[in-house]
Enzyme design. Structure first.
Site, PDB file in Angstrom:
ATOM      1  N   TRP A  99       0.849  -1.205   0.000  1.00 42.17           N
ATOM      2  CA  TRP A  99       0.000   0.000   0.000  1.00 42.17           C
ATOM      3  C   TRP A  99       0.874   1.241   0.000  1.00 42.17           C
ATOM      4  CZ3 TRP A  99      -4.314  -1.183  -1.858  1.00 42.17           C
ATOM      5  CH2 TRP A  99      -5.052  -2.300  -1.441  1.00 42.17           C
ATOM      6  N   ASP A 166      -1.569   7.042   6.108  1.00 40.16           N
ATOM      7  CA  ASP A 166      -2.635   6.127   5.722  1.00 40.16           C
ATOM      8  C   ASP A 166      -2.907   5.267   6.957  1.00 40.16           C
ATOM      9  OD1 ASP A 166      -4.183   4.012   4.829  1.00 40.16           O
ATOM     10  OD2 ASP A 166      -2.890   3.462   3.141  1.00 40.16           O
ATOM     11  N   LYS A 190     -12.311  -1.072   7.288  1.00 38.89           N
ATOM     12  CA  LYS A 190     -11.550  -1.931   8.187  1.00 38.89           C
ATOM     13  C   LYS A 190     -12.028  -1.734   9.633  1.00 38.89           C
ATOM     14  CE  LYS A 190      -8.730  -2.814   4.560  1.00 38.89           C
ATOM     15  NZ  LYS A 190      -7.872  -1.832   3.925  1.00 38.89           N
TER      16      LYS A 190
HETATM   17  C1  LIG Z   1      -7.203  -1.637   2.533  1.00 37.89           C
HETATM   18  C2  LIG Z   1      -6.104  -0.660   2.493  1.00 37.89           C
HETATM   19  C3  LIG Z   1      -5.942   0.246   1.438  1.00 37.89           C
HETATM   20  C4  LIG Z   1      -6.837   0.247   0.224  1.00 37.89           C
HETATM   21  O1  LIG Z   1      -8.085   0.735   0.534  1.00 37.89           O
HETATM   22  P1  LIG Z   1      -9.197   0.935  -0.573  1.00 37.89           P
HETATM   23  O2  LIG Z   1     -10.246   1.672   0.183  1.00 37.89           O
HETATM   24  O3  LIG Z   1      -9.598  -0.411  -1.049  1.00 37.89           O
HETATM   25  O4  LIG Z   1      -8.611   1.746  -1.676  1.00 37.89           O
HETATM   26  C5  LIG Z   1      -4.921   1.168   1.520  1.00 37.89           C
HETATM   27  N1  LIG Z   1      -4.079   1.191   2.567  1.00 37.89           N
HETATM   28  C6  LIG Z   1      -4.199   0.318   3.583  1.00 37.89           C
HETATM   29  C7  LIG Z   1      -3.245   0.395   4.726  1.00 37.89           C
HETATM   30  C8  LIG Z   1      -5.206  -0.631   3.582  1.00 37.89           C
HETATM   31  O5  LIG Z   1      -5.329  -1.494   4.598  1.00 37.89           O
END
Ligand SMILES: *Cc1c(COP(=O)(O)O)cnc(C)c1O
Length: 355
Positions: A99, A166, A190
């Site tokens: 990511w 993030d 999440k």
């Molecule tokens: C799941 C995740 C993403 C991607 O998220 P989307 O909403 O599917 O674009 C990005 N960064 C992290 C750390 C994630 O766990």
């Protein structure tokens, strides 16, 4: 049979949030119209939007000068929003997983990107330390929890330049000093709701500093100035987020979540370390309290499929590891109850006793 949900995202949600969502689909706020059918200009909807932002501010002690935005596109779209809005010349990225790597890739479209450190050499099993954050970077980007590899940055870093994080997979799982961050973003699916809404916590004074023209919908200021109602927000996903945040608050807030999360993580990691058939994949001090990754020990490699089947028969859902790590991953987000973690631990013990 009771299912124990360990999906990495979308994933388990608090039961009370699901029940309210079902009721609201039938009738939103006593209007006689369901939440899927209301106009986002309905007066009652204003209240949900402002309460949702207020709950965020309360739960994370967000200081003055920050705005919480609710957007579409997922965390992946933020990979380009961030440099579009913040990258003048150069940005720094810490590469702790795919990511993080994907986020840096987008930034390269907008300027120079310095990867200050990467743990790719060890398949992202640890969080690098000892790097220097360049003082001339417009911002420093980190991924606080690496969902795929089960590693986590457990402290709020000190950064000489604006810190961007993030926090898709560990937001609200532990107390965070928001004042140390210029921007925090993540997909809701999440820890804070269903797929479809992306949260962005942004310090307003970092905006408006780049020279480039920014398309209206990608300019954070559009959403700051219109309280995320410039266009149709993801109404239903925000509703479920609102109910999820209420649940967190009722259970005692982020501190209480953190205590429960530590207890769940400890229970599972202790079993992984004790059980002769399994080994954890992440460096111990960097282990995530949200995503627990483990594989079969070397001498039991051939038992992987058997354990998967064994666990499935006992109600475990979503424990298959990401293809880039293999083995197993149990995502034990806020809404995952201790009983589910205990059920998985019991299952690992029982499996071991067969060999
Ligand atoms: C799941 C995740 C993403 C991607 O998220 P989307 O909403 O599917 O674009 C990005 N960064 C992290 C750390 C994630 O766990």
């Amino acid at each position: 049979m009771k299912k124990h949900i360990f999906n990495a995202g979308p994933c388990i949600l608090p039961q009370p949030a699901i029940e309210s969502a079902i009721a609201a689909i039938r009738d939103f706020d006593g209007t006689g119209v369901g939440v899927l059918e209301i106009s986002h200009r309905t007066p009652g909807w204003d209240r949900i939007m402002s309460e949702t932002e207020q709950l965020w501010k309360e739960l994370l002690n967000i200081p003055e000068g920050y705005k919480v935005l609710f957007l579409g596109g997922g965390a992946s779209t933020q990979f380009c929003y961030v440099p579009f809005n913040l990258l003048g010349k150069k940005a720094a990225y810490l590469q702790t997983g795919v990511w993080a790597k994907k986020a840096a890739k987008e930034a390269k479209l907008f300027g120079e990107v310095e990867i200050v450190a990467s743990s790719e050499d060890a398949n992202y099993t640890y969080i690098p330390t000892g790097y220097t954050i360049p003082a001339d970077a417009d911002y420093f980007h980190i991924t606080t929890n690496n969902t795929i590899y089960g590693t986590e940055i457990h402290t709020d870093l000190d950064s000489p330049v604006p810190l961007v994080a993030d926090m898709s997979s560990d937001i609200l799982s532990r107390p965070v000093d928001v004042s140390k961050y210029a921007l925090i973003y993540g997909g809701a699916q999440k820890n804070v709701g269903p797929a479809g809404v992306t949260f962005v916590i942004v310090r307003e004074d970092i905006l408006g500093k780049v020279d480039r023209a920014i398309p209206t919908m990608i300019d954070y200021r559009t959403h700051v100035n219109n309280s995320s109602m410039f266009n149709t927000p993801p109404v239903f996903a925000i509703y479920v987020m609102h109910e999820t945040l209420k649940w967190v608050k009722e259970l005692g807030g982020v501190e209480a979540m953190y205590k429960m999360n530590l207890a769940k993580a400890e229970l599972l990691y202790n079993e992984i370390d004790r059980n002769k058939m399994f080994v954890g994949t992440a460096r111990k001090e960097d282990r995530s309290i949200m995503n627990v990754c483990f594989v079969m020990a070397e001498e039991y490699k051939d038992k992987e499929a058997a354990f998967m089947e064994f666990a499935k028969e006992r109600g475990m859902v979503g424990i298959k590891g990401h293809r880039s790590v293999g083995g197993f991953r149990a995502s034990i987000y806020n809404a995952c109850p201790l009983e589910s973690v205990q059920a998985l631990v019991d299952c690992m013990k029982e499996f071991e006793s067969n060999y």
